[in-house]
Design an enzyme around this catalytic site. Structure first.
Site, short mmCIF file in Angstrom:
data_model
loop_
_atom_site.label_atom_id
_atom_site.label_comp_id
_atom_site.label_asym_id
_atom_site.label_seq_id
_atom_site.Cartn_x
_atom_site.Cartn_y
_atom_site.Cartn_z
N ASN A 1 -3.73 -9.14 17.16
CA ASN A 1 -3.79 -8.22 18.42
C ASN A 1 -4.85 -8.41 19.09
O ASN A 1 -5.50 -9.47 18.90
CB ASN A 1 -3.46 -6.57 17.70
CG ASN A 1 -4.57 -6.28 17.16
OD1 ASN A 1 -5.75 -6.81 17.23
ND2 ASN A 1 -4.63 -5.28 16.27
N GLY B 1 1.76 -6.65 4.12
CA GLY B 1 2.84 -7.57 3.58
C GLY B 1 4.18 -6.85 3.21
O GLY B 1 5.09 -7.45 3.67
N ASP C 1 3.64 -5.36 12.18
CA ASP C 1 4.21 -5.98 11.32
C ASP C 1 5.90 -6.20 11.68
O ASP C 1 6.37 -7.19 10.98
CB ASP C 1 4.17 -4.85 10.03
CG ASP C 1 2.74 -4.80 9.68
OD1 ASP C 1 2.06 -5.67 9.77
OD2 ASP C 1 2.42 -3.67 9.24
N ASN D 1 0.61 -1.18 0.04
CA ASN D 1 0.14 0.12 -0.19
C ASN D 1 0.65 1.35 0.02
O ASN D 1 1.97 1.27 0.57
CB ASN D 1 -0.75 -0.06 1.41
CG ASN D 1 -1.66 -1.16 1.66
OD1 ASN D 1 -1.77 -1.96 0.60
ND2 ASN D 1 -2.43 -1.52 2.67
#
Ligand code: ATP
Ligand code: RIB
Length: 297
Positions: free
Chosen positions: A185, A44, A240, A14
């Protein structure tokens, strides 16, 4: 010489459009913010960068638009040491994430665009890359069929799978059964628990708990690895960073607890700079941080 771990990430790419503000507008309200910037992101891509900075040989499988965001992001990922030869440009626009950072927390809206091209057929065309990995990392910003196909290929080839179930959605119980580690989370865990039989994921469950740290289950008992006390600037991408660190540590043979402690340190360091990827540390930075802190938990 130590072999670098082979990490493959199948996931989203993104452009993050970030507004820093002290107050989040209510519906219908207009407010002035403090700062705006654009940065490459996507769960990702972020996890790929985290693992690459820590010394992994990282291949990213995904799609970007054939547009300026896509071109800028690909160049940036290459500069970070991520192999993008399996990221394909498509006619849909590069995904965007509109992020509001306020009061040391964030809210995000993702428009998936090109990420929706990461279908089962697309992932199947990358079978050999997945099969040749030590660890596969997945998230849920691409179509679920792409995630399922990647899990199927990994299982057939004995590749360990970490699933970061973000953003959370209903998951077939087969997905939870087939992955080796699942890293929600706290918010994602609550929704996951509603939908799934807890026994399916007990020992593979790793819950990240923000400033409280990380919890795992060992011999039926919950163990908490406390977070480091940091001067937090921006927690975007902390999850991440944890996943990238976890993958590197597991692929080097650390047990689950020590791998989570490593991920906890990686994530802590990532919170000290603005932007999802900016604060992601190198392995040398993590090692000296751990030594300076005088603890590994
Ligand atoms: P994001 O979506 O913003 O990337 P997340 O919601 O997936 O993050 P969190 O549970 O908030 O993930 O954070 C992931 C990990 O990052 C935590 O388990 C912890 O190790 C570290 N971390 C997050 N917030 C803090 C903090 N305030 N101080 C220290 N460490 C933190
Ligand atoms: O986890 C953080 C990421 O979530 C951001 O980079 C944004 O792109 C969203 O996908």
């Amino acid at each position: 010489m130590e072999q670098k771990p082979k990490i493959t990430v199948v996931g989203s790419i993104n452009m993050d459009l970030v507004t820093i503000t002290s107050q989040v507008p209510k519906t219908g309200e207009t407010l002035f913010g403090d700062q705006f910037y654009m940065n490459p992101g996507g769960k990702g891509a972020n996890q790929a960068v985290a693992a690459a900075r820590l010394g992994g040989r990282v291949k990213l499988i995904g799609c970007v638009g054939n547009d300026s965001f896509g071109k800028d992001i690909l160049q940036h990922l290459q500069e970070q040491g991520v192999d993008v030869s399996n990221v394909e440009p498509v006619t849909h626009m590069t995904a965007t994430a509109s992020i509001i950072v306020a009061n040391q927390d964030n809210s995000i809206i993702v428009v998936p665009g090109a990420n929706n091209n990461v279908t089962a057929a697309f992932v199947e065309s990358k079978r050999d890359i997945i099969a040749d990995s030590d660890i596969l990392i997945l998230q849920l910003e691409i179509p679920l069929e792409g995630v399922q196909k990647a899990i199927e290929i990994a299982k057939e080839n004995g590749v360990k799978v970490i699933l970061n179930p973000a953003p959370i959605q209903n998951l077939p119980s087969q997905v939870i059964q087939d992955v080796d580690y699942i890293t929600p989370n706290e918010h994602e865990y609550l929704l996951l628990k509603e939908e799934s039989n807890e026994e399916t994921f007990a020992e593979k469950l790793i819950i990240t708990k923000g400033s409280k740290g990380v919890s795992i289950v060992e011999e039926g008992k919950e163990i908490i690895i406390p977070a480091y006390k940091m001067n937090v600037v921006d927690t975007t991408g902390a999850g991440d960073s944890f996943n990238g660190g976890l993958a590197i540590a597991l692929s080097k043979g650390l047990d689950l607890k020590d791998a989570c402690k490593y991920g906890n340190a990686v994530a802590a360091l990532s919170t000290t700079k603005l932007g999802a990827q900016t604060g992601m540390p190198t392995s040398e930075e993590v090692e000296s941080f751990i030594v300076n802190q005088g603890r590994l938990d």
